[in-house]
Design an enzyme around this catalytic site. Structure first.
Site, short mmCIF file in Angstrom:
data_model
loop_
_atom_site.label_atom_id
_atom_site.label_comp_id
_atom_site.label_asym_id
_atom_site.label_seq_id
_atom_site.Cartn_x
_atom_site.Cartn_y
_atom_site.Cartn_z
CE LYS A 164 -1.96 2.81 2.88
NZ LYS A 164 -1.83 4.03 2.06
N GLY A 216 6.99 4.96 7.97
CA GLY A 216 6.19 6.17 8.06
C GLY A 216 6.43 6.85 9.40
CB SER A 217 4.61 9.54 11.05
OG SER A 217 3.30 9.00 11.12
N GLY A 221 2.94 4.39 13.18
CA GLY A 221 3.61 3.14 13.55
C GLY A 221 2.99 2.55 14.81
CD GLU A 239 13.40 0.52 8.95
OE1 GLU A 239 13.92 1.52 9.51
OE2 GLU A 239 14.00 -0.54 8.77
CB CYS A 273 13.34 8.77 7.57
SG CYS A 273 14.40 7.70 6.61
CD GLU A 371 10.30 12.90 10.91
OE1 GLU A 371 9.20 12.43 11.27
OE2 GLU A 371 11.10 12.29 10.20
P1 NAD Z 1 2.41 8.53 7.63
O1 NAD Z 1 2.66 7.79 8.88
O2 NAD Z 1 1.46 9.66 7.64
O3 NAD Z 1 1.86 7.53 6.49
C1 NAD Z 1 2.60 6.41 6.08
C2 NAD Z 1 1.65 5.36 5.52
O4 NAD Z 1 0.79 4.89 6.55
C3 NAD Z 1 0.74 5.88 4.40
O5 NAD Z 1 0.67 4.89 3.41
C4 NAD Z 1 -0.59 6.05 5.12
O6 NAD Z 1 -1.71 5.93 4.26
C5 NAD Z 1 -0.56 4.91 6.10
N1 NAD Z 1 -1.43 5.06 7.27
C6 NAD Z 1 -1.87 6.19 7.85
N2 NAD Z 1 -2.65 5.90 8.93
C7 NAD Z 1 -2.68 4.55 9.03
C8 NAD Z 1 -3.29 3.63 9.94
N3 NAD Z 1 -4.03 4.05 10.97
N4 NAD Z 1 -3.10 2.31 9.74
C9 NAD Z 1 -2.35 1.86 8.71
N5 NAD Z 1 -1.74 2.67 7.81
C10 NAD Z 1 -1.91 4.01 7.97
O7 NAD Z 1 3.84 8.98 7.09
P2 NAD Z 1 4.19 9.90 5.82
O8 NAD Z 1 3.79 11.29 6.14
O9 NAD Z 1 3.69 9.27 4.57
O10 NAD Z 1 5.78 9.76 5.78
C11 NAD Z 1 6.61 10.57 6.52
C12 NAD Z 1 7.13 9.85 7.75
O11 NAD Z 1 7.77 8.63 7.37
C13 NAD Z 1 8.19 10.65 8.47
O12 NAD Z 1 7.98 10.56 9.86
C14 NAD Z 1 9.48 9.96 8.08
O13 NAD Z 1 10.54 10.13 8.99
C15 NAD Z 1 9.04 8.54 7.99
N6 NAD Z 1 9.96 7.74 7.18
C16 NAD Z 1 10.76 6.84 7.80
C17 NAD Z 1 11.68 6.11 7.05
C18 NAD Z 1 12.57 5.10 7.71
O14 NAD Z 1 13.12 4.28 6.99
N7 NAD Z 1 12.76 5.12 9.01
C19 NAD Z 1 11.76 6.29 5.66
C20 NAD Z 1 10.92 7.21 5.06
C21 NAD Z 1 10.01 7.94 5.84
#
Ligand code: NAD
Length: 469
Positions: A164, A216-217, A221, A239, A273, A371
């Site tokens: 996804k 993601g965030s 997570g 991650e 990230c 962040e």
């Molecule tokens: P986000 O957490 O808003 O979304 C990430 C994904 O999660 C999206 O596909 C979103 O649709 C999905 N999502 C949202 N709510 C959900 C839920 N309740 N259940 C399941 N899935 C859900 O993050 P973002 O804004 O897309 O990305 C930015 C963040 O990602 C930053 O915090 C960044 O540091 C982090 N990031 C981390 C790494 C790493 O490897 N550590 C790499 C890239 C980005």
């Protein structure tokens, strides 16, 4: 219909990657006609472990060669919604995607199990078994990088995967999915579903999905880990975000430190990230370093342009909502730290944010502690090694850190004291495909990349063989 294909004796080969090939395992079996027990054919191949491995290896190798031609246009397509400059695509392709597929193709026959002798009367064999249906939930800032860093090890270890992508950047993931079947993977091995967080939540809570690899965030997570626990205790790798420190000592090669720290906060307009968003500079070199750092951040504004133009290095934020979020945080930051440069939107059309630098924030300033995920960094000066290690570690994040010094002993000492999953010495904000990547503290759970990714997509099974029976 060609009557030849109805000859049962024809089927003495396996069908792999779109063609009939000799099985490596030479065993065969016969089929009998149940009406009279006569032999229909005698040479139906029995695929052995080597054939199963070959199927995976060859599909991954074919995929890598398809990517040679097809990846760049798809990265360009992806950039239409992500705003990631296509000028970054050749590097991203080389480092993260094609090499990643080749790397995991090489692992398919090397992820070995274990053996323990029968000193207690039982031989112990340990197999690493795939988990089954895995899902990847990806962020907007690295749509195809995350796709392959999760899909390649998952497939190399015999799983299937549902991906996804972020609702903000779904195009490249949808487009690239078709290449898997073209490479010879059976239909369904890779599936892509699009939608917002609610779609991700369906995957996280699904009873038949056995693993979520999430990038993601931090707040998302936590929700995913909760949904996994409340459904079927599926395995979860997280991650997450970061607030990575770069520590610059008085003996550092300043040009090198400037190049790395500036790139680290401007790549993808700070939507990275591992972005080095906290920069600690030793007081004795602070004036010189800060003057040059600010000068370069200011000059970077001239590099803004159309992300689809291969000559442009600096693109917009992913969308208006992300831009507004960053603007709000920067506005608040103006009362919590000294603004040195930037601080506003660049231009009126598009989602461009000026590279922004703050100096010496209040200890609890939001801009310093959380962040921002934009081209925004905070500089703080320090006197001693002990002081800076304490400052750098005084955070709930622990993804990446960098230490800049020519003193090898200090580099080793400080890199071990910094509380982060990855520490760069005279470099920062980078990842290596072969080495584990992931966060300490709230920056993540588990490690991906390298051999570690194979571990998170498999589970050991111990087989005990009673030697007395
Ligand atoms: P986000 O957490 O808003 O979304 C990430 C994904 O999660 C999206 O596909 C979103 O649709 C999905 N999502 C949202 N709510 C959900 C839920 N309740 N259940 C399941 N899935 C859900 O993050 P973002 O804004 O897309 O990305 C930015 C963040 O990602 C930053 O915090 C960044 O540091 C982090 N990031 C981390 C790494 C790493 O490897 N550590 C790499 C890239 C980005």
């Amino acid at each position: 219909m060609n009557s030849n294909i109805l000859d049962p004796k024809l089927y003495t080969k396996l069908y792999l990657n779109g063609q009939y090939v000799e099985a490596q395992n030479k065993e065969t079996y016969s089929l009998k006609n149940p009406k009279n027990n006569t032999i229909v054919t005698e040479n139906v191949p029995i695929a052995g472990p080597e054939d199963i491995e070959a199927a995976r290896t060859e599909c991954l190798l074919k995929l890598a060669s398809l990517l040679d031609e097809e990846l760049m246009p798809i990265l360009t397509l992806d950039s239409l919604a992500s705003g990631i400059p296509v000028s970054l695509a050749p590097v991203r392709e080389k480092t993260y995607i094609r090499n990643c597929v080749l790397y995991y193709a090489g692992w398919t026959d090397k992820h070995k199990g274990d053996y323990f002798p029968d000193d207690d009367g039982f031989v112990k064999l340990v197999r690493h078994e795939p988990l089954g249906v895995c899902a990847a939930i990806n962020p907007f800032n690295s749509p195809l990088g995350c796709f392959f860093l999760k899909a390649a090890p998952a497939l190399a270890t015999g799983n299937v995967m549902i991906i996804k992508p972020s609702e903000k950047t779904p195009l490249g993931s949808l487009a690239i999915a078709a290449l898997f079947e073209k490479a010879g993977f059976p239909p369904g091995v890779i599936q892509v579903v699009t939608g917002p967080g609610s779609t991700g939540a369906l995957l996280a809570g699904h009873m038949r999905i056995r693993k979520i690899s999430f990038t993601g965030s931090v707040p998302t997570g936590k929700k995913i880990q909760q949904a996994a626990a409340q459904s079927n205790l599926k395995r979860v790798t997280l991650e997450l975000g970061g607030k990575s420190p770069a520590v610059i000592f008085e003996d550092a090669n300043l040009e090198n430190a400037l190049t790395w720290t500036i790139n680290a906060i401007l790549t993808r307009s700070g939507q990275l990230c591992v972005a080095a968003s906290r920069v600690y500079v030793h007081k004795s070199i602070a004036d010189k370093f800060i003057e040059e750092y600010v000068k370069r951040m200011k000059a970077a504004t001239n590099e803004f342009g159309d992300p689809q133009d291969p000559a442009v290095k600096l693109g917009p934020m992913v969308d208006k909502s992300q831009l507004e979020l960053v603007k709000q945080r920067v506005e608040q930051g103006k009362s919590e730290a000294e603004l040195l440069v930037g601080g506003a939107q660049h231009g009126e059309t598009g989602c461009y944010m000026e590279p922004t630098v703050f100096l010496n924030p209040k200890p609890d300033a939001d801009i310093y502690r959380n962040e921002v995920f934009g081209p925004v960094s905070v500089i703080k000066t320090f006197d001693t090694e002990e002081e800076v290690v304490k400052l750098a570690n005084d955070t709930e994040f622990g993804l990446m850190a960098g230490v800049f010094t020519k003193d090898v002993t200090r580099a080793i000492r400080v890199s071990s004291a910094l509380d982060a999953g990855v520490v760069g010495v005279n470099c920062v904000s980078l990842q290596s495909l072969q080495a584990p990547f992931g966060g300490k503290k709230q920056s993540g759970v588990g490690r991906e990349f390298g051999e570690y990714a194979l571990r998170i997509f498999t589970e050991p099974k111990t087989v005990l063989i009673n030697m007395a029976a």
